[in-house]
Design an enzyme around this catalytic site. Structure first.
Site, PDB file in Angstrom:
ATOM      1  N   ASP A 175      -5.513  -5.738   9.228  1.00 30.27           N
ATOM      2  CA  ASP A 175      -5.665  -5.995   7.793  1.00 30.27           C
ATOM      3  C   ASP A 175      -5.081  -7.363   7.451  1.00 30.27           C
ATOM      4  OD1 ASP A 175      -6.552  -3.384   7.610  1.00 30.27           O
ATOM      5  OD2 ASP A 175      -4.595  -2.610   6.990  1.00 30.27           O
TER       6      ASP A 175
HETATM    7  N1  URA Z   1      -3.582   0.317  10.622  1.00 28.63           N
HETATM    8  C1  URA Z   1      -3.604  -0.243   9.395  1.00 28.63           C
HETATM    9  O1  URA Z   1      -3.431   0.439   8.394  1.00 28.63           O
HETATM   10  N2  URA Z   1      -3.821  -1.566   9.305  1.00 28.63           N
HETATM   11  C2  URA Z   1      -3.984  -2.370  10.376  1.00 28.63           C
HETATM   12  O2  URA Z   1      -4.150  -3.582  10.220  1.00 28.63           O
HETATM   13  C3  URA Z   1      -3.951  -1.774  11.642  1.00 28.63           C
HETATM   14  C4  URA Z   1      -3.752  -0.428  11.750  1.00 28.63           C
END
Ligand code: URA
Length: 242
Positions: free
Chosen positions: A102
């Site tokens: 993310d």
């Molecule tokens: N889980 C999440 O919530 N975000 C990420 O970037 C990776 C795993």
């Protein structure tokens, strides 16, 4: 492969731009001799503006992803490719992230131009576990480890239960979460399902490959043969998924 095609595939420019660069004397051998379009010495002897050429396919990089950039080249804001040499965005075959993080997740991100390797790393059957350090809004309630390990947790708006995942408490509001798969916002949604909220998330390892302590946020380096071996080294020990 001809010199023009090689340099274009490595992202140094379009074929026309590369022809112009070769014509201007920017491409030499390791003793400074100017190369023409018809020359083609071994890769490690070619220099572009006195620098060795980037590695050929297959190339896999690790990046310590900072907060605030996305993994998609098409996004309008800051993207991970801004942290790499500009020509890397023009390589053919292209460098793709191995499972996205993310925008506000930091830590270990791999990029590769090797589609087979990419699929091997992300496929749950490879048992290439991803470990995340999660900082939480509220103290852990105590039921998270059992809930995540159950293999029965179904995330909001999904129908298929998650594969069993690990959750190790390391402080009142901090946990290490181990995943076999990579669903959208998975760790954040898992803690939301457990009644909590993730305030910071960092991926610290993939398989047996740990984010090196000396790789600062925003820095990258090419994976070595040892890194690649480490990536899959822990898989035998973690065959939790059948
Ligand atoms: N889980 C999440 O919530 N975000 C990420 O970037 C990776 C795993």
């Amino acid at each position: 492969m001809k010199l023009v095609k090689l340099l274009a595939n490595l992202g140094y420019g379009s074929r026309r731009e590369v022809q112009r660069l070769i014509g201007s004397g920017a491409v030499t051998d390791d003793s400074g001799g100017v190369l023409g379009e018809g020359d083609f010495p071994p890769h490690d002897q070619i220099r572009f503006r006195d620098e060795p050429l980037d590695p050929l396919f297959p190339l896999t990089l690790m990046l310590n992803k900072p907060d605030g950039c996305t993994c998609s080249a098409d996004d309008p804001g800051a993207v991970i490719y801004d942290l790499l040499p500009e020509r890397f965005a023009h390589r053919n075959p292209g460098l793709n992230p191995v499972g996205r993080l993310d925008k506000d997740t930091t830590g270990l991100l791999l990029l590769t131009d090797d589609g087979k390797l990419l699929h091997k790393i992300i496929h749950p059957k490879s048992h290439c576990l991803k470990v995340y350090h999660a900082v939480l809004d509220r103290p852990l309630a105590g039921h998270e480890a059992e809930l995540f390990a159950s293999g029965k947790l179904i995330l909001h708006n999904e129908t298929k239960p998650l594969l069993p995942a690990g959750c190790e408490k390391i402080a009142d509001r901090e946990a290490l979460v181990t995943l076999h798969e990579g669903r959208y916002h998975q760790v954040r949604r898992m803690f939301a399902a457990a009644g909590n909220h993730v305030t910071a998330l960092k991926r610290i390892s993939i398989g047996g490959l740990k984010l090196p302590g000396d790789l600062a946020e925003g820095e990258w380096r090419a994976l070595t043969a040892e890194d690649l071996a480490a990536l899959f080294a822990s898989t035998e020990a973690h065959k939790l998924v059948r």
